[in-house]
Design a protein around this motif. Structure first.
Motif, PDB file in Angstrom:
ATOM      1  N   TYR A  29      27.037  63.797 118.171  1.00 45.34           N
ATOM      2  CA  TYR A  29      27.782  65.045 118.242  1.00 45.34           C
ATOM      3  C   TYR A  29      27.608  65.801 116.931  1.00 45.34           C
ATOM      4  CZ  TYR A  29      30.368  63.368 122.381  1.00 45.34           C
ATOM      5  OH  TYR A  29      30.725  62.918 123.627  1.00 45.34           O
ATOM      6  N   ARG A  30      27.858  67.105 116.996  1.00 43.64           N
ATOM      7  CA  ARG A  30      27.792  67.962 115.812  1.00 43.64           C
ATOM      8  C   ARG A  30      29.088  68.767 115.727  1.00 43.64           C
ATOM      9  NH1 ARG A  30      24.207  68.036 111.733  1.00 43.64           N
ATOM     10  NH2 ARG A  30      22.702  67.429 113.341  1.00 43.64           N
ATOM     11  N   LEU A  31      29.629  68.913 114.507  1.00 46.77           N
ATOM     12  CA  LEU A  31      30.805  69.752 114.278  1.00 46.77           C
ATOM     13  C   LEU A  31      30.423  70.834 113.272  1.00 46.77           C
ATOM     14  CD1 LEU A  31      33.818  70.454 114.511  1.00 46.77           C
ATOM     15  CD2 LEU A  31      34.272  68.757 112.715  1.00 46.77           C
ATOM     16  N   ILE A  32      30.549  72.080 113.694  1.00 50.36           N
ATOM     17  CA  ILE A  32      30.250  73.221 112.827  1.00 50.36           C
ATOM     18  C   ILE A  32      31.567  73.881 112.451  1.00 50.36           C
ATOM     19  CG2 ILE A  32      29.088  75.445 112.642  1.00 50.36           C
ATOM     20  CD1 ILE A  32      27.010  74.425 114.635  1.00 50.36           C
ATOM     21  N   VAL A  33      31.836  73.953 111.156  1.00 48.52           N
ATOM     22  CA  VAL A  33      33.087  74.505 110.649  1.00 48.52           C
ATOM     23  C   VAL A  33      32.812  75.895 110.088  1.00 48.52           C
ATOM     24  CG1 VAL A  33      34.982  74.183 109.009  1.00 48.52           C
ATOM     25  CG2 VAL A  33      33.936  72.194 110.117  1.00 48.52           C
ATOM     26  N   VAL A  34      33.374  76.898 110.748  1.00 49.86           N
ATOM     27  CA  VAL A  34      33.188  78.291 110.331  1.00 49.86           C
ATOM     28  C   VAL A  34      34.505  78.776 109.728  1.00 49.86           C
ATOM     29  CG1 VAL A  34      32.530  80.609 111.035  1.00 49.86           C
ATOM     30  CG2 VAL A  34      31.568  78.628 112.239  1.00 49.86           C
ATOM     31  N   GLY A  35      34.523  78.967 108.430  1.00 53.30           N
ATOM     32  CA  GLY A  35      35.748  79.400 107.763  1.00 53.30           C
ATOM     33  C   GLY A  35      35.826  78.829 106.367  1.00 53.30           C
ATOM     34  N   ASP A  36      36.809  79.276 105.628  1.00 54.60           N
ATOM     35  CA  ASP A  36      36.979  78.846 104.242  1.00 54.60           C
ATOM     36  C   ASP A  36      38.469  78.750 103.949  1.00 54.60           C
ATOM     37  OD1 ASP A  36      36.128  78.034 101.746  1.00 54.60           O
ATOM     38  OD2 ASP A  36      34.679  79.680 101.557  1.00 54.60           O
ATOM     39  N   GLY A  37      38.793  78.187 102.790  1.00 55.37           N
ATOM     40  CA  GLY A  37      40.188  78.065 102.409  1.00 55.37           C
ATOM     41  C   GLY A  37      40.376  77.042 101.308  1.00 55.37           C
ATOM     42  N   SER A  38      41.623  76.819 100.957  1.00 55.49           N
ATOM     43  CA  SER A  38      41.934  75.952  99.813  1.00 55.49           C
ATOM     44  C   SER A  38      41.567  74.496 100.052  1.00 55.49           C
ATOM     45  CB  SER A  38      43.430  76.058  99.485  1.00 55.49           C
ATOM     46  OG  SER A  38      44.220  75.574 100.555  1.00 55.49           O
ATOM     47  N   CYS A  39      41.390  74.074 101.299  1.00 56.55           N
ATOM     48  CA  CYS A  39      41.116  72.665 101.615  1.00 56.55           C
ATOM     49  C   CYS A  39      39.625  72.366 101.805  1.00 56.55           C
ATOM     50  CB  CYS A  39      41.873  72.251 102.882  1.00 56.55           C
ATOM     51  SG  CYS A  39      43.661  72.258 102.725  1.00 56.55           S
ATOM     52  N   ARG A  40      38.772  73.342 101.589  1.00 49.32           N
ATOM     53  CA  ARG A  40      37.365  73.115 101.930  1.00 49.32           C
ATOM     54  C   ARG A  40      36.760  71.931 101.169  1.00 49.32           C
ATOM     55  NH1 ARG A  40      32.173  77.263 102.269  1.00 49.32           N
ATOM     56  NH2 ARG A  40      30.597  75.600 102.363  1.00 49.32           N
ATOM     57  N   ARG A  41      36.907  71.908  99.847  1.00 43.73           N
ATOM     58  CA  ARG A  41      36.307  70.812  99.066  1.00 43.73           C
ATOM     59  C   ARG A  41      36.888  69.467  99.478  1.00 43.73           C
ATOM     60  NH1 ARG A  41      32.187  73.539  98.462  1.00 43.73           N
ATOM     61  NH2 ARG A  41      32.290  75.312  97.036  1.00 43.73           N
ATOM     62  N   GLN A  42      38.178  69.442  99.723  1.00 42.80           N
ATOM     63  CA  GLN A  42      38.840  68.216 100.155  1.00 42.80           C
ATOM     64  C   GLN A  42      38.279  67.748 101.507  1.00 42.80           C
ATOM     65  OE1 GLN A  42      43.112  68.661 100.491  1.00 42.80           O
ATOM     66  NE2 GLN A  42      43.216  67.079 102.058  1.00 42.80           N
ATOM     67  N   LEU A  43      38.041  68.676 102.413  1.00 48.18           N
ATOM     68  CA  LEU A  43      37.510  68.332 103.729  1.00 48.18           C
ATOM     69  C   LEU A  43      36.052  67.869 103.630  1.00 48.18           C
ATOM     70  CD1 LEU A  43      39.044  71.291 105.745  1.00 48.18           C
ATOM     71  CD2 LEU A  43      39.693  68.879 105.936  1.00 48.18           C
ATOM     72  N   GLU A  44      35.283  68.476 102.748  1.00 49.04           N
ATOM     73  CA  GLU A  44      33.904  68.028 102.553  1.00 49.04           C
ATOM     74  C   GLU A  44      33.878  66.599 102.022  1.00 49.04           C
ATOM     75  OE1 GLU A  44      31.638  72.279 101.628  1.00 49.04           O
ATOM     76  OE2 GLU A  44      32.515  71.126  99.973  1.00 49.04           O
ATOM     77  N   ARG A  45      34.780  66.309 101.088  1.00 53.25           N
ATOM     78  CA  ARG A  45      34.856  64.936 100.576  1.00 53.25           C
ATOM     79  C   ARG A  45      35.328  63.976 101.658  1.00 53.25           C
ATOM     80  NH1 ARG A  45      36.903  67.730  95.933  1.00 53.25           N
ATOM     81  NH2 ARG A  45      39.046  67.307  96.576  1.00 53.25           N
ATOM     82  N   ARG A  46      36.246  64.435 102.503  1.00 52.63           N
ATOM     83  CA  ARG A  46      36.741  63.585 103.587  1.00 52.63           C
ATOM     84  C   ARG A  46      35.616  63.234 104.565  1.00 52.63           C
ATOM     85  NH1 ARG A  46      42.238  63.627 104.849  1.00 52.63           N
ATOM     86  NH2 ARG A  46      42.813  62.333 106.647  1.00 52.63           N
ATOM     87  N   ALA A  47      34.791  64.221 104.891  1.00 56.87           N
ATOM     88  CA  ALA A  47      33.665  63.968 105.786  1.00 56.87           C
ATOM     89  C   ALA A  47      32.690  62.961 105.177  1.00 56.87           C
ATOM     90  CB  ALA A  47      32.951  65.274 106.110  1.00 56.87           C
ATOM     91  N   ALA A  48      32.464  63.071 103.870  1.00 56.10           N
ATOM     92  CA  ALA A  48      31.576  62.107 103.194  1.00 56.10           C
ATOM     93  C   ALA A  48      32.196  60.711 103.201  1.00 56.10           C
ATOM     94  CB  ALA A  48      31.312  62.570 101.765  1.00 56.10           C
ATOM     95  N   ARG A  49      33.499  60.649 102.947  1.00 55.50           N
ATOM     96  CA  ARG A  49      34.199  59.356 102.915  1.00 55.50           C
ATOM     97  C   ARG A  49      34.209  58.703 104.301  1.00 55.50           C
ATOM     98  NH1 ARG A  49      38.287  61.276 100.675  1.00 55.50           N
ATOM     99  NH2 ARG A  49      39.790  61.301 102.392  1.00 55.50           N
ATOM    100  N   LYS A  50      34.279  59.511 105.349  1.00 58.58           N
ATOM    101  CA  LYS A  50      34.293  59.000 106.722  1.00 58.58           C
ATOM    102  C   LYS A  50      32.891  58.778 107.274  1.00 58.58           C
ATOM    103  CE  LYS A  50      38.805  59.141 107.397  1.00 58.58           C
ATOM    104  NZ  LYS A  50      39.619  57.995 107.839  1.00 58.58           N
ATOM    105  N   LYS A  51      31.889  59.003 106.416  1.00 61.74           N
ATOM    106  CA  LYS A  51      30.491  58.782 106.773  1.00 61.74           C
ATOM    107  C   LYS A  51      30.019  59.632 107.965  1.00 61.74           C
ATOM    108  CE  LYS A  51      30.182  54.093 104.868  1.00 61.74           C
ATOM    109  NZ  LYS A  51      31.384  54.235 104.038  1.00 61.74           N
ATOM    110  N   CYS A  52      30.488  60.867 107.995  1.00 60.88           N
ATOM    111  CA  CYS A  52      30.019  61.790 109.042  1.00 60.88           C
ATOM    112  C   CYS A  52      29.543  63.107 108.448  1.00 60.88           C
ATOM    113  CB  CYS A  52      31.118  62.033 110.087  1.00 60.88           C
ATOM    114  SG  CYS A  52      32.617  62.826 109.441  1.00 60.88           S
ATOM    115  N   ALA A  53      29.303  63.121 107.134  1.00 58.51           N
ATOM    116  CA  ALA A  53      28.925  64.364 106.453  1.00 58.51           C
ATOM    117  C   ALA A  53      27.635  64.960 107.019  1.00 58.51           C
ATOM    118  CB  ALA A  53      28.783  64.117 104.951  1.00 58.51           C
TER     119      ALA A  53
END
Length: 332
Positions: A227-251
């Motif tokens: 599956y693919r998830l495309i995130v369109v948008g920005d905000g204060s949580c973006r860096r945190q979410l990018e790190r979360r995706a890396a930590r969950k091994k789905c980056a």
């Protein structure tokens, strides 16, 4: 009108488009807090002025000063605040300042479901202050309360607001743009993916993108899905979410595109639009997705079960129900 939306300073933004639509029936003078002082016209009947002021407190008082001056000079009859919190307070002050000389109607807009959900009361001191300001100070003094949809209307009725003070005014869809949108060929861009989900919105805690990434990582890891998830948008949580995706091994399977001037091609090209919000007053993205004939998976917030009814291509799950949301993504 008082607004906190600085995207109004960009004439190409979606917010600016909505104001031009409203300007077809009413001339609008909009005051936006900003550190610099400037004026611009979004159209012949839509005018934007900023407050100036280095601090938020200075900008808040600037809303009152600039708003009172405009209301007096332009023979304004209605003062509209785009939220029931601080712009609502500014609207109250302007009405009080001008009341001895003229009658002004105070209209307060309520976009979020602040009173039908426990989210805001439980999400920090500042949100609790906003809640109290709205409920006990601003809303009781508003002449008219404008909401976008039926969910917020029902919440305010339960709060004891008389129905005659409530006005439902849905957010208009850009029908011309929807009609002419050409889908982005996401299948060609990601030919190996079985499904391509698209999230469109601000990356803030209330939007639930963190647990969406958790669910998505489980689908990839546990169910062995491509599956693919495309995130369109920005905000204060973006860096945190990018790190979360890396930590969950789905980056590798999550694409953060940032803000897009036109997200419609992504919405139209998706397998489904996902809308995992924890609280929402309306929710324009699911309505736009359905107008583009794209399936929607969303939590029971905003337009869900009101303007948008469940069906084979509209899956609505309870807020916070990760298992239900995951099953909907598997079955859509």
């Amino acid at each position: 009108m008082f607004s906190l939306d600085r995207s109004l300073l960009d004439s190409r933004s979606r917010a600016a488009f909505r104001m031009r639509l409203y300007g077809e029936t009413d001339e609008l003078f909009i005051v936006v807090p900003d550190s610099t002082r400037r004026s611009l016209d979004l159209g012949p009947r839509v005018h934007v002025t900023t407050t100036g002021g280095r601090t938020k407190l200075c900008q808040l008082y600037g809303l009152v000063a600039v708003g009172a001056k405009l209301a007096a000079e332009m023979d304004v009859s209605i003062v509209t605040a785009q939220d029931p919190f601080f712009t609502g307070w500014a609207g109250m002050r302007v009405r009080r300042r001008l009341r001895p000389r003229r009658a002004l109607t105070l209209e307060v807009q309520v976009h979020g479901d602040f009173f039908g959900s426990r989210y805001y009361l439980a999400s920090g001191l500042m949100n609790a202050v906003r809640y109290a300001t709205a409920r006990y100070c601003v809303l009781p003094r508003a002449d008219r309360i404008r909401v976008a949809g039926q969910r917020v209307r029902q919440s305010l009725l339960r709060l004891g607001i008389p129905d005659e003070r409530l006005a439902v005014r849905p957010v208009p869809l850009d029908q011309e743009k929807l009609r002419t949108t050409v889908a982005r060929n996401l299948r060609q861009e990601y030919p190996d993916d079985e499904k391509i989900f698209v999230y469109v919105g601000r990356l803030e805690p209330v939007k639930g993108a963190d647990w969406l990434i958790d669910i998505f990582s489980e689908l990839i890891r546990t169910h062995k899905k491509r599956y693919r998830l495309i995130v369109v948008g920005d905000g204060s949580c973006r860096r945190q979410l990018e790190r979360r995706a890396a930590r969950k091994k789905c980056a590798d399977a999550v694409i953060f595109l940032g803000q897009a001037a036109d997200p419609f091609p992504y919405i139209k090209g998706a397998t489904a639009v996902v809308f995992p919000s924890l609280s929402e007053g309306y929710g324009l993205v699911p309505l736009e997705a359905r107008a583009l004939c794209t399936p929607v998976i969303m939590t029971d917030v905003g337009v869900a079960n009101y303007e948008l009814e469940p069906g084979p291509e509209v899956r609505i799950v309870p807020v916070g129900d990760r298992a239900g949301f995951k099953q909907a993504m598997l079955r859509i």
